[in-house]
Design a protein around this motif. Structure first.
Motif, PDB file in Angstrom:
ATOM      1  N   ASP A  61       0.829  -1.212   0.000  1.00 18.12           N
ATOM      2  CA  ASP A  61       0.000   0.000   0.000  1.00 18.12           C
ATOM      3  C   ASP A  61       0.863   1.261   0.000  1.00 18.12           C
ATOM      4  O   ASP A  61       0.553   2.247  -0.683  1.00 18.12           O
ATOM      5  CB  ASP A  61      -0.923   0.021   1.225  1.00 18.12           C
ATOM      6  CG  ASP A  61      -2.047  -0.997   1.136  1.00 18.12           C
ATOM      7  OD1 ASP A  61      -2.298  -1.513   0.024  1.00 18.12           O
ATOM      8  OD2 ASP A  61      -2.668  -1.286   2.172  1.00 18.12           O
ATOM      9  N   ARG A  62       1.943   1.231   0.759  1.00 17.80           N
ATOM     10  CA  ARG A  62       2.834   2.392   0.836  1.00 17.80           C
ATOM     11  C   ARG A  62       3.435   2.704  -0.533  1.00 17.80           C
ATOM     12  O   ARG A  62       3.480   3.880  -0.961  1.00 17.80           O
ATOM     13  CB  ARG A  62       3.954   2.137   1.845  1.00 17.80           C
ATOM     14  CG  ARG A  62       4.849   3.352   2.107  1.00 17.80           C
ATOM     15  CD  ARG A  62       6.108   2.976   2.859  1.00 17.80           C
ATOM     16  NE  ARG A  62       7.005   2.173   2.030  1.00 17.80           N
ATOM     17  CZ  ARG A  62       7.787   2.673   1.079  1.00 17.80           C
ATOM     18  NH1 ARG A  62       7.795   3.981   0.821  1.00 17.80           N
ATOM     19  NH2 ARG A  62       8.585   1.884   0.382  1.00 17.80           N
ATOM     20  N   GLN A  63       3.881   1.672  -1.225  1.00 18.34           N
ATOM     21  CA  GLN A  63       4.479   1.877  -2.546  1.00 18.34           C
ATOM     22  C   GLN A  63       3.447   2.379  -3.551  1.00 18.34           C
ATOM     23  O   GLN A  63       3.753   3.219  -4.410  1.00 18.34           O
ATOM     24  CB  GLN A  63       5.110   0.573  -3.038  1.00 18.34           C
ATOM     25  CG  GLN A  63       6.322   0.151  -2.215  1.00 18.34           C
ATOM     26  CD  GLN A  63       6.986  -1.098  -2.754  1.00 18.34           C
ATOM     27  OE1 GLN A  63       7.390  -1.150  -3.901  1.00 18.34           O
ATOM     28  NE2 GLN A  63       7.105  -2.125  -1.921  1.00 18.34           N
ATOM     29  N   ASN A  64       2.220   1.873  -3.448  1.00 22.27           N
ATOM     30  CA  ASN A  64       1.159   2.334  -4.345  1.00 22.27           C
ATOM     31  C   ASN A  64       0.849   3.814  -4.119  1.00 22.27           C
ATOM     32  O   ASN A  64       0.672   4.584  -5.067  1.00 22.27           O
ATOM     33  CB  ASN A  64      -0.108   1.493  -4.148  1.00 22.27           C
ATOM     34  CG  ASN A  64       0.027   0.093  -4.716  1.00 22.27           C
ATOM     35  OD1 ASN A  64       0.544  -0.074  -5.814  1.00 22.27           O
ATOM     36  ND2 ASN A  64      -0.414  -0.901  -3.974  1.00 22.27           N
ATOM     37  N   LYS A  65       0.769   4.212  -2.852  1.00 18.89           N
ATOM     38  CA  LYS A  65       0.477   5.617  -2.539  1.00 18.89           C
ATOM     39  C   LYS A  65       1.624   6.528  -2.984  1.00 18.89           C
ATOM     40  O   LYS A  65       1.389   7.642  -3.477  1.00 18.89           O
ATOM     41  CB  LYS A  65       0.231   5.770  -1.031  1.00 18.89           C
ATOM     42  CG  LYS A  65      -1.095   5.171  -0.572  1.00 18.89           C
ATOM     43  CD  LYS A  65      -1.246   5.254   0.946  1.00 18.89           C
ATOM     44  CE  LYS A  65      -2.554   4.609   1.394  1.00 18.89           C
ATOM     45  NZ  LYS A  65      -2.680   4.607   2.871  1.00 18.89           N
ATOM     46  N   LYS A  66       2.847   6.068  -2.824  1.00 18.78           N
ATOM     47  CA  LYS A  66       4.008   6.849  -3.243  1.00 18.78           C
ATOM     48  C   LYS A  66       3.991   7.069  -4.756  1.00 18.78           C
ATOM     49  O   LYS A  66       4.237   8.177  -5.241  1.00 18.78           O
ATOM     50  CB  LYS A  66       5.297   6.125  -2.829  1.00 18.78           C
ATOM     51  CG  LYS A  66       6.574   6.859  -3.209  1.00 18.78           C
ATOM     52  CD  LYS A  66       7.804   6.077  -2.780  1.00 18.78           C
ATOM     53  CE  LYS A  66       9.088   6.792  -3.203  1.00 18.78           C
ATOM     54  NZ  LYS A  66      10.299   6.010  -2.820  1.00 18.78           N
ATOM     55  N   GLY A  67       3.681   5.989  -5.501  1.00 19.58           N
ATOM     56  CA  GLY A  67       3.614   6.100  -6.958  1.00 19.58           C
ATOM     57  C   GLY A  67       2.503   7.025  -7.407  1.00 19.58           C
ATOM     58  O   GLY A  67       2.691   7.845  -8.326  1.00 19.58           O
ATOM     59  N   ALA A  68       1.348   6.934  -6.761  1.00 21.87           N
ATOM     60  CA  ALA A  68       0.209   7.778  -7.114  1.00 21.87           C
ATOM     61  C   ALA A  68       0.525   9.246  -6.867  1.00 21.87           C
ATOM     62  O   ALA A  68       0.181  10.118  -7.679  1.00 21.87           O
ATOM     63  CB  ALA A  68      -1.019   7.364  -6.308  1.00 21.87           C
ATOM     64  N   ALA A  69       1.188   9.526  -5.757  1.00 20.30           N
ATOM     65  CA  ALA A  69       1.540  10.912  -5.432  1.00 20.30           C
ATOM     66  C   ALA A  69       2.533  11.483  -6.440  1.00 20.30           C
ATOM     67  O   ALA A  69       2.443  12.657  -6.832  1.00 20.30           O
ATOM     68  CB  ALA A  69       2.126  10.974  -4.022  1.00 20.30           C
ATOM     69  N   ALA A  70       3.476  10.648  -6.873  1.00 11.65           N
ATOM     70  CA  ALA A  70       4.478  11.103  -7.845  1.00 11.65           C
ATOM     71  C   ALA A  70       3.834  11.449  -9.182  1.00 11.65           C
ATOM     72  O   ALA A  70       4.181  12.454  -9.812  1.00 11.65           O
ATOM     73  CB  ALA A  70       5.544  10.023  -8.037  1.00 11.65           C
ATOM     74  N   VAL A  71       2.881  10.625  -9.617  1.00 12.37           N
ATOM     75  CA  VAL A  71       2.182  10.887 -10.886  1.00 12.37           C
ATOM     76  C   VAL A  71       1.328  12.140 -10.762  1.00 12.37           C
ATOM     77  O   VAL A  71       1.313  13.001 -11.649  1.00 12.37           O
ATOM     78  CB  VAL A  71       1.315   9.681 -11.293  1.00 12.37           C
ATOM     79  CG1 VAL A  71       0.390  10.036 -12.454  1.00 12.37           C
ATOM     80  CG2 VAL A  71       2.198   8.493 -11.677  1.00 12.37           C
ATOM     81  N   SER A  72       0.617  12.268  -9.652  1.00 14.35           N
ATOM     82  CA  SER A  72      -0.283  13.407  -9.447  1.00 14.35           C
ATOM     83  C   SER A  72       0.456  14.738  -9.443  1.00 14.35           C
ATOM     84  O   SER A  72      -0.092  15.770  -9.851  1.00 14.35           O
ATOM     85  CB  SER A  72      -1.040  13.229  -8.127  1.00 14.35           C
ATOM     86  OG  SER A  72      -1.889  14.316  -7.876  1.00 14.35           O
ATOM     87  N   ALA A  73       1.711  14.732  -9.002  1.00 11.28           N
ATOM     88  CA  ALA A  73       2.476  15.978  -8.852  1.00 11.28           C
ATOM     89  C   ALA A  73       3.039  16.507 -10.165  1.00 11.28           C
ATOM     90  O   ALA A  73       3.568  17.622 -10.211  1.00 11.28           O
ATOM     91  CB  ALA A  73       3.620  15.757  -7.866  1.00 11.28           C
ATOM     92  N   ILE A  74       2.941  15.741 -11.248  1.00 10.60           N
ATOM     93  CA  ILE A  74       3.533  16.149 -12.530  1.00 10.60           C
ATOM     94  C   ILE A  74       2.805  17.352 -13.116  1.00 10.60           C
ATOM     95  O   ILE A  74       1.575  17.402 -13.128  1.00 10.60           O
ATOM     96  CB  ILE A  74       3.497  14.970 -13.532  1.00 10.60           C
ATOM     97  CG1 ILE A  74       4.404  13.845 -13.042  1.00 10.60           C
ATOM     98  CG2 ILE A  74       3.909  15.422 -14.932  1.00 10.60           C
ATOM     99  CD1 ILE A  74       4.233  12.555 -13.809  1.00 10.60           C
ATOM    100  N   SER A  75       3.573  18.303 -13.610  1.00 11.44           N
ATOM    101  CA  SER A  75       3.019  19.476 -14.282  1.00 11.44           C
ATOM    102  C   SER A  75       2.913  19.189 -15.777  1.00 11.44           C
ATOM    103  O   SER A  75       3.881  18.744 -16.400  1.00 11.44           O
ATOM    104  CB  SER A  75       3.926  20.684 -14.034  1.00 11.44           C
ATOM    105  OG  SER A  75       3.467  21.798 -14.762  1.00 11.44           O
ATOM    106  N   ALA A  76       1.738  19.453 -16.354  1.00 14.46           N
ATOM    107  CA  ALA A  76       1.493  19.084 -17.753  1.00 14.46           C
ATOM    108  C   ALA A  76       2.290  19.945 -18.736  1.00 14.46           C
ATOM    109  O   ALA A  76       2.814  19.443 -19.728  1.00 14.46           O
ATOM    110  CB  ALA A  76      -0.001  19.195 -18.059  1.00 14.46           C
ATOM    111  N   GLY A  77       2.391  21.225 -18.491  1.00 13.65           N
ATOM    112  CA  GLY A  77       3.015  22.113 -19.470  1.00 13.65           C
ATOM    113  C   GLY A  77       2.106  22.269 -20.688  1.00 13.65           C
ATOM    114  O   GLY A  77       1.104  21.570 -20.820  1.00 13.65           O
ATOM    115  N   ASN A  78       2.463  23.158 -21.591  1.00  9.82           N
ATOM    116  CA  ASN A  78       1.607  23.358 -22.763  1.00  9.82           C
ATOM    117  C   ASN A  78       2.353  23.279 -24.085  1.00  9.82           C
ATOM    118  O   ASN A  78       1.816  23.620 -25.130  1.00  9.82           O
ATOM    119  CB  ASN A  78       0.858  24.694 -22.668  1.00  9.82           C
ATOM    120  CG  ASN A  78       1.811  25.872 -22.490  1.00  9.82           C
ATOM    121  OD1 ASN A  78       3.020  25.725 -22.636  1.00  9.82           O
ATOM    122  ND2 ASN A  78       1.256  27.039 -22.184  1.00  9.82           N
TER     123      ASN A  78
END
Length: 218
Positions: free
Chosen positions: A46-63
């Motif tokens: 669960d810890r690894q899953n939450k860490k991965g989800a947080a890393a993806v969520s933090a990405i800035s899309a840019g344009n």
């Protein structure tokens, strides 16, 4: 009296042994009863899953616009993720195996988050992603709907847990090596460790299934 006592003692030992065997067999047919997912504790998984989800969520899309090569890489990530998401949803609906359920739920959570981030990036860069599963995914889901029990569990862990993650592993490596867009590279960097974790754990769960099947057939 001695004979009667010996007989009662024998019956007691036999009863305890039978109970122990029944408990072992129960553990083999419903893996995950020890609060493990593969060789990982559920809490660590669960810890690894939450860490991965947080890393993806933090990405800035840019344009910045994507090159055609980057668009192709993005489509490969989206297609592979959608397959994983749909077959994992199907597994969740039907499995009664605790470890398979943990795997499938983790995959649904991962791919839902990844899909949302890809859509955010695609929208910012003017790219249209697939809106529904391809024919291969639909066929696999339909096949799973006709399965149950160990047959279903094995197919899901083999096709999604192992084969699907091996494909995603290669795709993520290609994106990290070949993509020129920073956001796309960041997606691969953030998601790749979790892809590798799910692949490793899936192989461990599949090995447990093979061991349980072999012991049960003796």
């Amino acid at each position: 009296m001695k004979t009667k006592s010996l007989a009662l003692g024998f019956l007691t030992v036999l009863s305890v042994t039978s109970l122990s065997l029944a408990q072992q067999n129960s553990g083999m047919t419903n893996t995950g009863s020890t609060n493990m997912v593969g060789k990982e504790s559920k809490s660590e998984f669960d810890r690894q899953n939450k860490k991965g989800a947080a890393a993806v969520s933090a990405i800035s899309a840019g344009n910045a616009k994507l090159s055609s090569a980057d668009q192709d890489l993005m489509m490969q990530v989206a297609k592979g993720g959608m397959m994983q998401l749909e077959v994992s949803k199907a597994a969740l609906q039907k499995t009664s195996n605790n470890e398979v359920r943990e795997l499938a739920q983790a995959e649904v959570d991962e791919q839902t988050g990844l899909s949302a981030k890809l859509k955010e990036i695609a929208s910012a860069k003017g790219v249209t992603l697939p809106s529904e599963p391809d024919a291969e995914t639909q066929a696999m889901v339909a096949k799973m709907q006709g399965m149950s029990g160990m047959e279903l569990d094995r197919m899901y862990v083999q096709e999604s847990g192992v084969n699907g993650h091996e494909k995603l592993d290669k795709v993520m490596s290609m994106v990290k090596s070949n993509a020129s867009d920073p956001a796309l590279k960041d997606v691969a960097k953030a998601a790749h460790p979790l892809v590798k974790t799910h692949l490793k754990v899936s192989k461990e769960v599949l090995n447990k299934m093979a061991g349980s099947s072999g012991m049960g057939s003796k």
